[in-house]
Design an enzyme around this catalytic site. Structure first.
Site, PDB file in Angstrom:
ATOM      1  N   SER A 113      14.730  -5.016  12.636  1.00 18.13           N
ATOM      2  CA  SER A 113      15.554  -3.944  12.113  1.00 18.13           C
ATOM      3  C   SER A 113      16.850  -4.514  11.569  1.00 18.13           C
ATOM      4  CB  SER A 113      15.843  -2.918  13.208  1.00 18.13           C
ATOM      5  OG  SER A 113      16.498  -1.835  12.628  1.00 18.13           O
ATOM      6  N   LYS A 167       9.912  -0.578  18.021  1.00 17.34           N
ATOM      7  CA  LYS A 167      10.521  -0.445  16.691  1.00 17.34           C
ATOM      8  C   LYS A 167      10.127   0.903  16.055  1.00 17.34           C
ATOM      9  CE  LYS A 167      11.593  -1.559  12.293  1.00 17.34           C
ATOM     10  NZ  LYS A 167      12.650  -1.242  11.536  1.00 17.34           N
ATOM     11  N   HIS A 170      12.177   3.536  17.607  1.00 15.56           N
ATOM     12  CA  HIS A 170      13.523   3.366  17.030  1.00 15.56           C
ATOM     13  C   HIS A 170      13.606   4.076  15.668  1.00 15.56           C
ATOM     14  CE1 HIS A 170      15.722   1.197  13.889  1.00 15.56           C
ATOM     15  NE2 HIS A 170      16.669   0.993  14.774  1.00 15.56           N
ATOM     16  N   ASN A 171      12.587   3.874  14.842  1.00 13.59           N
ATOM     17  CA  ASN A 171      12.613   4.488  13.509  1.00 13.59           C
ATOM     18  C   ASN A 171      12.489   6.010  13.594  1.00 13.59           C
ATOM     19  OD1 ASN A 171      12.624   1.849  12.707  1.00 13.59           O
ATOM     20  ND2 ASN A 171      11.217   2.170  11.023  1.00 13.59           N
ATOM     21  N   GLU A 174      15.737   7.282  14.449  1.00 14.03           N
ATOM     22  CA  GLU A 174      16.579   7.203  13.238  1.00 14.03           C
ATOM     23  C   GLU A 174      16.350   8.438  12.353  1.00 14.03           C
ATOM     24  OE1 GLU A 174      16.015   3.475  11.082  1.00 14.03           O
ATOM     25  OE2 GLU A 174      16.080   4.640   9.239  1.00 14.03           O
TER      26      GLU A 174
HETATM   27  P1  NAP Z   1       7.337  -6.034   1.603  1.00 16.82           P
HETATM   28  O1  NAP Z   1       7.573  -5.430   0.266  1.00 16.82           O
HETATM   29  O2  NAP Z   1       7.011  -5.152   2.750  1.00 16.82           O
HETATM   30  O3  NAP Z   1       6.176  -7.148   1.478  1.00 16.82           O
HETATM   31  C1  NAP Z   1       6.163  -8.066   0.400  1.00 16.82           C
HETATM   32  C2  NAP Z   1       5.594  -9.402   0.871  1.00 16.82           C
HETATM   33  O4  NAP Z   1       4.292  -9.203   1.443  1.00 16.82           O
HETATM   34  C3  NAP Z   1       5.442 -10.360  -0.290  1.00 16.82           C
HETATM   35  O5  NAP Z   1       5.738 -11.661   0.144  1.00 16.82           O
HETATM   36  C4  NAP Z   1       3.970 -10.197  -0.637  1.00 16.82           C
HETATM   37  O6  NAP Z   1       3.429 -11.327  -1.273  1.00 16.82           O
HETATM   38  C5  NAP Z   1       3.371 -10.045   0.746  1.00 16.82           C
HETATM   39  N1  NAP Z   1       2.075  -9.390   0.753  1.00 16.82           N
HETATM   40  C6  NAP Z   1       1.796  -8.099   0.452  1.00 16.82           C
HETATM   41  N2  NAP Z   1       0.493  -7.846   0.578  1.00 16.82           N
HETATM   42  C7  NAP Z   1      -0.083  -9.009   0.975  1.00 16.82           C
HETATM   43  C8  NAP Z   1      -1.411  -9.393   1.288  1.00 16.82           C
HETATM   44  N3  NAP Z   1      -2.425  -8.510   1.243  1.00 16.82           N
HETATM   45  N4  NAP Z   1      -1.630 -10.660   1.670  1.00 16.82           N
HETATM   46  C9  NAP Z   1      -0.602 -11.539   1.751  1.00 16.82           C
HETATM   47  N5  NAP Z   1       0.677 -11.248   1.467  1.00 16.82           N
HETATM   48  C10 NAP Z   1       0.940  -9.986   1.098  1.00 16.82           C
HETATM   49  O7  NAP Z   1       8.616  -6.974   1.942  1.00 16.82           O
HETATM   50  P2  NAP Z   1       9.922  -6.704   2.777  1.00 16.82           P
HETATM   51  O8  NAP Z   1      10.594  -5.428   2.367  1.00 16.82           O
HETATM   52  O9  NAP Z   1      10.709  -7.963   2.715  1.00 16.82           O
HETATM   53  O10 NAP Z   1       9.362  -6.476   4.267  1.00 16.82           O
HETATM   54  C11 NAP Z   1       8.660  -7.490   4.974  1.00 16.82           C
HETATM   55  C12 NAP Z   1       8.299  -6.945   6.365  1.00 16.82           C
HETATM   56  O11 NAP Z   1       9.516  -6.614   7.049  1.00 16.82           O
HETATM   57  C13 NAP Z   1       7.439  -5.676   6.313  1.00 16.82           C
HETATM   58  O12 NAP Z   1       6.479  -5.721   7.330  1.00 16.82           O
HETATM   59  C14 NAP Z   1       8.449  -4.558   6.561  1.00 16.82           C
HETATM   60  O13 NAP Z   1       7.841  -3.451   7.207  1.00 16.82           O
HETATM   61  C15 NAP Z   1       9.465  -5.241   7.499  1.00 16.82           C
HETATM   62  N6  NAP Z   1      10.829  -4.669   7.386  1.00 16.82           N
HETATM   63  C16 NAP Z   1      11.396  -4.443   6.172  1.00 16.82           C
HETATM   64  C17 NAP Z   1      12.700  -3.923   6.101  1.00 16.82           C
HETATM   65  C18 NAP Z   1      13.377  -3.666   4.774  1.00 16.82           C
HETATM   66  O14 NAP Z   1      14.481  -3.113   4.776  1.00 16.82           O
HETATM   67  N7  NAP Z   1      12.814  -4.076   3.652  1.00 16.82           N
HETATM   68  C19 NAP Z   1      13.392  -3.610   7.295  1.00 16.82           C
HETATM   69  C20 NAP Z   1      12.780  -3.878   8.523  1.00 16.82           C
HETATM   70  C21 NAP Z   1      11.498  -4.412   8.558  1.00 16.82           C
HETATM   71  P3  NAP Z   1       3.392 -11.409  -2.891  1.00 16.82           P
HETATM   72  O15 NAP Z   1       4.736 -11.898  -3.300  1.00 16.82           O
HETATM   73  O16 NAP Z   1       2.315 -12.388  -3.156  1.00 16.82           O
HETATM   74  O17 NAP Z   1       3.092 -10.026  -3.396  1.00 16.82           O
END
Ligand code: NAP
Length: 444
Positions: A113, A167, A170-171, A174
């Site tokens: 988070s 988590k 938590h959400n 939120e």
């Molecule tokens: P995201 O948009 O959730 O994921 C993008 C990433 O996942 C890219 O590196 C993409 O690779 C890869 N990906 C997607 N589908 C795939 C598949 N089938 N096989 C392999 N790789 C795959 O990115 P993010 O926002 O940075 O979040 C990453 C994680 O953190 C998620 O699980 C999310 O729930 C969690 N999170 C996010 C936030 C936030 O604020 N963004 C906050 C807390 C937690 P390519 O580049 O090849 O497409």
């Protein structure tokens, strides 16, 4: 030579920022991504001048890692994680068993988070899974996590498989906090007729009181914000709220486990209702509510009442969230450290607040606490707010203001404190038409 401390797969916003955070803490990270070109882009731009290295394939990535391999998958939820695990497993040729542990993977699912801002400077991390992995990742995880108080990390071992559940709750909380603040805003705007600057000032004041929190603080800032034309931006923003899923998952779990976490459910439904904008436009022309009247009471005092209604409803929301965690712990046989969980939410998380300190105190004093409302501090806090809370809900209802979360919170409180509820009539009816039988009270 294998000298990298850890690998991170997934170079989107979270992954890139977490890598830079780990680099700042002295760890050597190997970066990898499904679309491999993003590795070179990252090394040439954001990670330029750091010790971060990259890999062009999974095989190259693991060849650079110290043993045991420590790999963070920070990719789109579920399917992407499965996809990568399937590819990683065959690379470790000595292990081919059914579950991940047998295949040599000590799998840890960690809630993260803090989003884009938390990831580089200190996220809240909620790891759970195979505890054998913890000694290998603890220094890195606690090193990069947000710190609170005297430097306590917002990261601790949660429990087997419980990291993501924690988590998720938590959400859900939120969602509830955000909605409660919206209801306070609606009452200020439409019952008290407050100007936007007055509302901003009220939230600023509240941020020095019991409801002091990140969300209260940003609400004041949002209310104050003016666009380039010197006009407040907020009234121009569409009132159609989206939902990404985590609030829904909490609401679904509450039904699955039979726990009345109604406030999170109402917060989700309120978003659903908001998204029916076109229907609401039609309905607003046809469906009548109460006649709009000027508020005749003491405005200052009613504003204080709204603050108390918000505080009491928030206590109910957290009490319900912990009920859900407690029930999941019973179902899965987890031993959850509720005080420790609260500590993890105190830094970086969107729900961070002064109030969490009190919840931690309550669970530290009594780790077996059945319900937050039974803790002395929260019991008297709710009792002190009760009259204001009832007044706000009844006034809002008479003015036709939708307040699903304020009202459900009050209903829950009234239900929870009743020894005898009218469910005896449900039982009697079930028996009347379906011969389901009923249980008689011991003293009947
Ligand atoms: P995201 O948009 O959730 O994921 C993008 C990433 O996942 C890219 O590196 C993409 O690779 C890869 N990906 C997607 N589908 C795939 C598949 N089938 N096989 C392999 N790789 C795959 O990115 P993010 O926002 O940075 O979040 C990453 C994680 O953190 C998620 O699980 C999310 O729930 C969690 N999170 C996010 C936030 C936030 O604020 N963004 C906050 C807390 C937690 P390519 O580049 O090849 O497409």
């Amino acid at each position: 030579m294998a000298q990298d401390d850890i690998a991170l797969i997934g170079l989107a916003v979270m992954g890139q920022n977490l890598i830079l955070n780990m680099n700042d803490h002295g760890f050597v990270i190997c970066a990898f991504n499904r679309t491999v070109s993003k590795v070179d882009d990252f090394l040439a731009n954001e990670a330029k001048g750091t010790k971060v290295v990259g890999a062009q394939s999974l095989k190259e990535m693991v060849s650079k890692l110290k043993k045991p391999w420590r790999i963070i998958l920070l990719v789109k939820a579920i399917q992407a994680v499965d996809d990568f695990i399937k590819k990683l497993v065959p690379l470790d040729t000595t292990r081919y068993f059914q579950d991940l542990k047998a295949k040599g993977i000590l799998f840890v699912g960690s809630g993260v988070s803090g989003g884009e801002d938390g990831a580089p400077y200190g996220p809240s991390l909620m790891p759970g899974g195979n505890k054998e992995a913890w000694p290998y990742i603890k220094t890195i995880f606690q090193g990069i996590a947000a710190k609170v108080g005297t430097g306590e990390p917002c990261c601790g071992w949660v429990e087997e498989k419980a990291g993501h559940f924690v988590k998720m709750v938590h959400n859900g909380i939120e969602y509830g906090d955000m909605r409660l603040i919206c209801e306070a805003y609606h009452l200020m705007r439409d019952v008290l007729g407050m100007e936007q600057s007055e509302m901003a000032q009220a939230f600023e004041e509240w941020n020095k009181m019991e409801v002091d929190s990140f969300l209260t603080e940003i609400t004041a800032n949002i209310l104050k914000f003016q666009d380039n034309n010197g006009k407040y931006l907020l009234p121009k923003i569409s009132d159609r709220a989206g939902q990404k899923g985590t609030g829904n998952w909490s609401a679904i779990s509450t039904l699955e486990y039979g726990i009345p976490v109604a406030l999170i459910g109402e917060a989700v439904f309120a978003r659903c209702l908001s998204s029916l904008k076109d229907e609401r436009i039609q309905a607003s022309k046809k469906l009548m509510g109460p006649q709009k009247t000027q508020f005749e009471g003491d405005k200052k005092s009613f504003l204080e009442d709204i603050q108390k209604a918000l505080y009491a409803s928030k206590i109910i929301s957290y009490a319900q969230g912990f009920m859900l965690l407690r029930q999941a712990a019973i179902e899965f046989g987890w031993t959850l450290n509720y005080g420790g969980i609260t500590l993890m939410w105190r830094g970086s998380c969107i729900i961070r607040s002064v109030f969490l300190e009190k919840i931690k105190d309550a669970f530290d004093q009594n780790p077996e606490l059945q319900n937050l409302l039974l803790d002395n501090f929260f019991k008297s806090a709710v009792e002190n707010c009760q009259a204001s809370w009832q007044w706000v809900v009844s006034t809002g209802v008479q003015a036709g203001i939708p307040m699903p979360c304020f009202t459900t919170a009050l209903s829950f409180y009234n239900g929870y404190r009743h020894e005898m509820l009218p469910a005896n009539l449900i039982q009697a009816k079930q028996d009347y038409f379906g011969a389901h039988t009923y249980e008689l009270l011991a003293n009947a």
